[in-house]
Design an enzyme around this catalytic site. Structure first.
Site, mmCIF file in Angstrom:
data_model
loop_
_atom_site.group_PDB
_atom_site.id
_atom_site.type_symbol
_atom_site.label_atom_id
_atom_site.label_comp_id
_atom_site.label_asym_id
_atom_site.label_seq_id
_atom_site.Cartn_x
_atom_site.Cartn_y
_atom_site.Cartn_z
ATOM 1 N N LYS B 90 0.629 -1.399 -0.933
ATOM 2 C CA LYS B 90 0.157 0.215 -0.273
ATOM 3 C C LYS B 90 0.904 0.860 -0.094
ATOM 4 O O LYS B 90 0.645 2.315 -0.539
ATOM 5 C CB LYS B 90 -0.479 0.340 0.927
ATOM 6 C CG LYS B 90 -1.760 -1.187 1.020
ATOM 7 C CD LYS B 90 -3.137 -0.879 -0.156
ATOM 8 C CE LYS B 90 -3.823 -1.519 -0.236
ATOM 9 N NZ LYS B 90 -5.502 -1.514 -1.191
ATOM 10 N N GLU B 112 -10.151 6.272 3.009
ATOM 11 C CA GLU B 112 -10.690 5.034 3.618
ATOM 12 C C GLU B 112 -9.609 4.005 3.983
ATOM 13 O O GLU B 112 -9.033 3.465 3.000
ATOM 14 C CB GLU B 112 -11.963 4.929 2.331
ATOM 15 C CG GLU B 112 -11.176 3.461 1.477
ATOM 16 C CD GLU B 112 -10.223 3.905 0.419
ATOM 17 O OE1 GLU B 112 -9.285 5.254 0.348
ATOM 18 O OE2 GLU B 112 -9.181 3.116 -0.301
ATOM 19 N N SER B 379 1.478 -9.463 -0.813
ATOM 20 C CA SER B 379 1.301 -8.100 -1.263
ATOM 21 C C SER B 379 0.980 -7.560 0.220
ATOM 22 O O SER B 379 1.713 -6.589 0.720
ATOM 23 C CB SER B 379 -0.242 -8.171 -1.505
ATOM 24 O OG SER B 379 -1.162 -8.607 -0.712
#
Lengths: 269, 397
Positions: B90, B112, B379
């Site tokens: 991220k 969010e 990830s």
């Protein structure tokens, strides 16, 4: 002639301001919505917005979100919302209807079928809050073909987009009086007067103003600068507050409906 | 292949800008600023510097020898995005968007978050760049991921629990958009996945493609050839599009997105948007969507908060429809098994999101020859999920 055009021709002839109440259809149920529509007409409403409940109402604040959830609890669909118009007609409601609904339910119904149903059920206009002019090409063409007004929203942030938005518009334009979602608030966007003047300069269409209007004082404040005021959350909130009555016995129900009528009558300026 | 998105932000029929008019100029301004700065050497250099010196890029591409032996088929390589600062991919995107926010003169950022990884990555970069930060998180997720809530608070961000709708990622997204409509003048929305209105899906992809660019160079350097499969988990799809994108033109490389089947695609509790969804408009773009026949969005379910989302990025919808990528579902149970498999064979505890991709590889690898290569995107790391995993595995360890 589209019924909305006739309404605004009359309003302008009288130099008045139209009152456009909004309700969420199916809150608390379809039968009661028809009853409420009768009260809105009695209260002096000139046009009514029929809100289609949606699971993800991006442009709406908590009051209308709650109303949507109440309606969705018994699976009120866009088809039910359109059908309500004709049922109200049969009950003597003659004022024009505008359907206010998010794009996805319209898309899933199918655009052709959507417009055919609007015509069949005597709905004169539509507002799709998440369909900006760039994405509205196909919808606009179908609306024109079926002589339904696709009413655009114009925001204080629209600025150089105003001319592009009003260019293909018909019926009226809907100016958003607050930055933000629907809901009752004490103050409007600080540059509201200039904003409304800019829109007035850009179009001859009637101007409705809404988002955040909840009192007679606020309606009076905006009336001189607009052709119509839209009141949504305040009315939906009023309906919410008389829900126990609406769900009670016949006498209670009539009392609840009268309270709604009285509240809306106050907003007519 | 045509270049996507087009100038209207469309990936074929998907994408676009389905938002309230109030946001349109902000999106147009964002698009212009992004297109301008993405050509600006200093901007690019600042992002590269932060990726390298602050986040620790490039992340390694690691040959998972024990996992490969255990499965007995194709060679498996792990792209270690879990080694990034904050523990997931991220941060690649939040660095990019936060540097852009600063260039645009915005002092406040909002985001969010589902699992909390994007919220943490946003709070982190906001602290670093001195930006005021608010993170919207579904109330349900604040409970499932309370460590991440505290982490965001430590970083100086305000976490706002969202109590509307299903109280998960989808509603956090709605609430962030609603807040943005009210504060569009001075606030930059750092959107965490390859979803939402244009230019977000394009911008997030561009900031995440560093994963695929590195992977492509690394696999060529280590093996002398391209992989046969690139596998990644997909909720909104940012890690997947990041690793897929640089391989899209390499037609021999199969791209495989793994979505959350929850309790099974034939139950009502899943987040298998590609398997069970249909075309629809949701949170600003046209894509696949879990919805009922009247167009109401259905609640999703996944054991992993990051995949618990009824929509999917429009570029993935496009890759699916043109047949360039395939999407396959993995259940909660399978993901838990995948998580344990990677933990025990390689000493790497992956995030529950990532565990879906591992579980798919566990099915895929044995069907392939030993000279074939699978790259799977790890990830994120699993620390944030330990509590959830404990609850589910209980005495079964």
């Amino acid at each position: 002639m589209n019924a909305i055009d006739q309404t605004f021709a009359n309003i302008r002839a009288q130099q008045g301001t139209a009152l456009i109440p909004f309700i969420t259809v199916g809150d608390p149920d379809i039968e009661t919505s028809v009853e409420i529509l009768k009260q809105l007409q009695l209260a002096g409403a000139d046009i009514v917005e029929l809100g289609v409940p949606y699971s993800d109402p991006l442009a709406d604040g908590p009051v209308i979100q709650r109303a949507s959830q109440r309606a969705l609890r018994h699976e009120v669909s866009i088809i039910d919302c359109i059908r309500v118009a004709k049922r109200a007609r049969e009950e003597g409601v003659s004022i024009p209807f505008v359907l206010f609904g998010y794009f996805n339910p319209v898309l899933q119904l199918g655009l052709e079928r959507f417009f055919e149903m609007l015509v069949e059920h005597e709905i004169s206009g539509i507002i799709i809050p998440d369909l900006p002019v760039e994405e509205a090409v196909e919808v606009a063409a179908l609306a024109a073909k079926h002589q339904i007004h696709l009413i655009p929203l114009i925001a204080p942030t629209s600025k150089d987009r105003i001319s592009k938005i009003v260019d293909g518009a018909s019926g009226f334009v809907y100016c958003v009086s607050s930055l933000g979602v629907t809901g009752m608030r004490a103050d409007f966007y600080s540059g509201i007067d200039q904003f409304l003047e800019e829109v007035r300069d850009a179009t001859n269409l009637p101007i409705a103003v809404g988002f955040g209007i909840s009192t007679r004082e606020q309606a009076l404040q905006l009336a001189p600068k607009s052709d119509a005021v839209v009141v949504g959350s305040a009315i939906v909130h009023q309906i919410e507050s008389v829900l126990p009555l609406l769900e009670g016995n016949e006498a209670d129900k009539q009392d609840g409906l009268l309270q709604i009528q009285k509240f809306v009558r106050e907003l007519k300026v | 292949m045509i270049t996507v998105p087009d100038i209207n932000g469309k990936f074929g029929k998907f994408g676009g800008k389905y938002v309230p008019e109030t946001l349109m100029n902000a999106l147009l301004e964002l698009e212009q600023a992004y297109l301008h700065y993405s050509q600006d050497e200093q901007f690019i250099e600042e992002i590269k510097y932060l990726q390298r010196q602050y986040s620790g890029r490039p992340t390694s591409l690691y040959y998972a020898e024990r996992l490969t032996q255990h499965l007995g088929g194709a060679q498996i390589y792990l792209k270690r995005e879990d080694l990034n600062h904050t523990g997931a991919h991220k941060i690649n995107n939040t660095i990019g968007q936060a540097v852009l926010a600063k260039r645009m003169g915005k002092k406040k950022v909002i985001a969010e978050t589902g699992a909390g990884q994007h919220g943490v990555a946003t709070a982190t970069i906001a602290a670093l760049l001195g930006l005021e930060c608010k993170v919207f998180m579904g109330e349900e997720d604040t409970k499932r991921q309370r460590l991440n809530v505290f982490r965001m608070n430590l970083l100086g961000a305000e976490v706002i629990p969202v109590t509307s709708g299903t109280r998960t990622l989808k509603d956090a997204g709605n609430e962030t958009l609603r807040y943005w409509v009210s504060h569009v003048d001075d606030t930059f929305y750092i959107l965490g996945s390859a979803v939402g209105p244009h230019p977000y899906p394009m911008m997030v992809r561009d900031f995440q493609r560093v994963i695929g660019d590195e992977t492509r160079a690394q696999i060529l350097a280590q093996t002398g050839r391209l992989p046969d499969y690139v596998v990644a988990c997909i909720g909104g799809g940012s890690n997947a599009i990041g690793i897929f994108y640089p391989f899209v033109q390499d037609e021999t490389v199969k791209l495989r997105g793994v979505e959350a089947a929850g309790k099974g695609v034939d139950t009502d509790e899943h987040a298998a948007t590609m398997s069970k969804g249909t075309h629809g408009v949701f949170q600003g773009s046209m894509s696949y969507l879990l919805q009922d026949r009247f167009g109401q969005v259905l609640p999703a379910h996944s054991i992993s908060a990051g995949l618990d989302y009824p929509g999917v990025g429009p570029e993935h919808a496009y890759l699916k429809d043109i047949g360039r990528a395939e999407y396959t579902p993995i259940t909660d149970e399978e993901a838990l098994a995948g998580l344990q498999l990677l933990s025990r064979t390689e000493g790497i505890i992956p995030a529950l999101e990532t565990a879906h991709a591992i579980a798919d590889v566990a099915k895929l690898a044995p069907t392939l020859d030993k000279d074939q290569i699978i790259v799977v995107n790890v990830s994120g790391r699993g620390d944030k999920d330990v509590e959830t995993i404990m609850k589910h595995l209980g005495g079964k360890l």
